[in-house]
Write a protein that holds these residues in place. Structure first.
Motif, PDB file in Angstrom:
ATOM      1  N   LEU A 300       0.850  -1.197   0.000  1.00  0.00           N
ATOM      2  CA  LEU A 300       0.000   0.000   0.000  1.00  0.00           C
ATOM      3  C   LEU A 300       0.883   1.245   0.000  1.00  0.00           C
ATOM      4  O   LEU A 300       1.761   1.397   0.845  1.00  0.00           O
ATOM      5  N   ARG A 310      -8.031   2.137   7.229  1.00  0.00           N
ATOM      6  CA  ARG A 310      -8.225   0.865   6.529  1.00  0.00           C
ATOM      7  C   ARG A 310      -8.128  -0.305   7.517  1.00  0.00           C
ATOM      8  O   ARG A 310      -7.256  -0.330   8.394  1.00  0.00           O
ATOM      9  N   ASN A 404      -9.443  -2.848   0.753  1.00  0.00           N
ATOM     10  CA  ASN A 404      -9.512  -2.071  -0.480  1.00  0.00           C
ATOM     11  C   ASN A 404     -10.727  -1.152  -0.368  1.00  0.00           C
ATOM     12  O   ASN A 404     -11.864  -1.612  -0.459  1.00  0.00           O
ATOM     13  N   TYR A 406     -11.839   0.873  -2.369  1.00  0.00           N
ATOM     14  CA  TYR A 406     -12.524   1.072  -3.649  1.00  0.00           C
ATOM     15  C   TYR A 406     -13.295  -0.176  -4.088  1.00  0.00           C
ATOM     16  O   TYR A 406     -13.860  -0.197  -5.177  1.00  0.00           O
ATOM     17  N   ALA A 407     -13.264  -1.224  -3.266  1.00  0.00           N
ATOM     18  CA  ALA A 407     -13.864  -2.504  -3.642  1.00  0.00           C
ATOM     19  C   ALA A 407     -15.313  -2.326  -4.087  1.00  0.00           C
ATOM     20  O   ALA A 407     -16.051  -1.517  -3.513  1.00  0.00           O
ATOM     21  N   PRO A 410     -10.549  -1.920  -8.502  1.00  0.00           N
ATOM     22  CA  PRO A 410      -9.145  -1.964  -8.061  1.00  0.00           C
ATOM     23  C   PRO A 410      -8.778  -0.711  -7.271  1.00  0.00           C
ATOM     24  O   PRO A 410      -9.324   0.371  -7.485  1.00  0.00           O
ATOM     25  N   ASP A 411      -7.853  -0.882  -6.346  1.00  0.00           N
ATOM     26  CA  ASP A 411      -7.351   0.229  -5.537  1.00  0.00           C
ATOM     27  C   ASP A 411      -6.097   0.790  -6.215  1.00  0.00           C
ATOM     28  O   ASP A 411      -5.104   0.075  -6.384  1.00  0.00           O
ATOM     29  N   MET A 414      -2.818   0.385  -4.132  1.00  0.00           N
ATOM     30  CA  MET A 414      -2.508  -0.898  -3.504  1.00  0.00           C
ATOM     31  C   MET A 414      -2.332  -1.982  -4.565  1.00  0.00           C
ATOM     32  O   MET A 414      -3.093  -2.075  -5.516  1.00  0.00           O
TER      33      MET A 414
END
Length: 443
Positions: A300, A310, A404, A406-407, A410-411, A414
């Motif tokens: 990350l 996170r 993640n 953004y799930a 994709p992040d 990361m």
């Protein structure tokens, strides 16, 4: 005479940090019988912590009548979930000064001399590498007068071997010291902490059934049983509570255990202990599934303070790297945890700096103290979002996770890599039949 009172046991921890400023840190003195002359002598007990390690009991006996004395240590912690093996390449005389805790159940080897000290043949000891060699020499010399009279040839060969052991202290040639402890309670000092020690390799391993029996944690007739599917299902629906002792003050406490499904990941077991006596809190996480076919490396790029929120699942087999700080934390150093990134960084700071008794007091080495304090300040800057770094979780078992945000997309900050474990990693995990290829990018 110092006394371990009921208030100490039920209140704050009886294990004190090493500090020249702590006037209350005095050994407990107990009158006891000398096993040499059978007169009364004095045993002194000191309950203390070793930095970057755990609590131990140091005992020292001396007899004023015959002058006999000895010193030994015992681990004050529980038997660990996995055994530990330290492999040190001794390259200079400076390495001989490294502190070593050797538990009674540990095996010590010097492969270059084909020399081995089997488990349970010596008491536990707190010493240095040089001290271990001196103790081995003293043990071999003990019966030499009798051997010279009864078997001169054997005595001569042992004299030659003793001379080889003594020459190790000159470090004319590099040699290897291996300490393998199935209880996980032995320790070899890393003098460059928190940086990685290039000369020292630390690996964890699953105990065999025979080792469990030797440690007294498995009965001779104890057989493996398949888990009951009904009991597993019940665990998913309720919090299980069982009695234990506080790892800090040893007072009775309760541990709560629950199976939890982490979104986009897997099922884990979370165990939390809260002590009503001293307020100590711990949480530990273990994977609820099997070891994955591939290891996982999660990187990350921390670019914003919001990254600190996170969720992180760090298994007990996961190592942590921060390349910008030249920092590496080996597996099991802070155990398995399910927390936030901020919480994990604070746990690392506590382990390396805040709860390290060698940072303050006369026992601290100025250069090392300054280095550790600067490292703690850098961790604070990372938490505050003032430092651009990469945070890496490397878990050969594939059981660690970093959220993640953004799930299911994709992040962008990361990356997750899947890789085939090396032979040594399979050894550490107790898996010896798997391939040893390189990294493989996850699709």
């Amino acid at each position: 005479m110092s006394v371990i009172s009921e208030e100490n046991v039920r209140g704050e921890s009886v294990f004190s940090d090493i500090s020249a400023d702590n006037e209350d840190l005095q050994p407990t003195e107990i009158e006891s019988m000398c096993m040499n002359c059978y007169q009364n002598g004095t045993t002194r007990l000191l309950l203390t912590r070793i930095p970057f390690f755990k609590e131990i009991i140091v005992s020292s006996f001396s007899c004023a009548n015959c002058g006999w004395a000895n010193t030994e240590i015992q681990s004050a912690g529980r038997i660990q979930d996995r055994g530990v093996c330290y492999t040190l390449k001794v390259q200079s005389k400076h390495d001989l000064n490294r502190e070593v805790v050797k538990a009674e159940c540990a095996t010590t080897r010097i492969p270059e001399l084909e020399f081995e000290i089997p488990p349970f043949t010596q008491k536990g000891s707190l010493s240095t590498i040089e001290g271990l060699i001196d103790r081995a020499v003293a043990g071999l010399e003990q019966d030499q007068p009798v051997r010279r009279a009864t078997d001169p040839e054997v005595a001569s060969k042992i004299d030659e071997f003793i001379e080889k052991l003594r020459k190790l202290k000159d470090v004319e040639d590099e040699f290897t010291l291996v300490i393998e402890d199935p209880s996980g309670n032995s320790f070899v000092e890393n003098p460059v902490a928190p940086q990685r020690d290039e000369a020292l390799t630390v690996s964890r391993f699953q105990r065999t059934v025979q080792q469990d029996m030797q440690l007294g944690i498995r009965a001779d007739d104890d057989l493996e049983q398949e888990p009951d599917s009904n009991s597993v299902e019940a665990m998913r629906n309720e919090v299980l509570v069982f009695n234990t002792n506080c790892p800090e003050c040893n007072a009775p406490a309760s541990t709560n255990m629950k199976l939890v499904q982490i979104p986009h990941f897997k099922e884990v077991v979370i165990m939390a202990t809260i002590c009503d006596s001293c307020g100590h809190r711990t949480n530990e996480v273990k994977s609820g599934g099997a070891t994955e076919e591939l290891g996982t490396k999660i990187t990350l790029h921390i670019t914003d303070p919001s990254d600190m929120t996170r969720d992180v699942l760090k298994s007990e087999t996961c190592a942590i790297f921060i390349p910008e700080l030249e920092f590496e934390l080996g597996m099991a150093a802070v155990g398995g945890k399910f927390t936030t990134l901020e919480g994990l960084l604070k746990d690392i700071k506590d382990l390396i700096v805040s709860k390290n008794p060698f940072v303050t007091g006369d026992s601290g080495v100025t250069g090392r103290m300054q280095k550790l304090m600067e490292f703690g300040e850098k961790l604070d800057k990372i938490v505050a979002g003032e430092m651009d770094v990469h945070f890496i979780l490397d878990d050969p078992a594939g059981n660690s996770y970093l959220q993640n945000v953004y799930a299911p997309d994709p992040d962008p900050e990361m990356t997750v890599e899947k890789y085939t474990r090396s032979f040594q990693q399979n050894e550490d995990l107790g898996l010896n039949d798997m391939k040893t290829e390189g990294y493989q990018e996850e699709n």
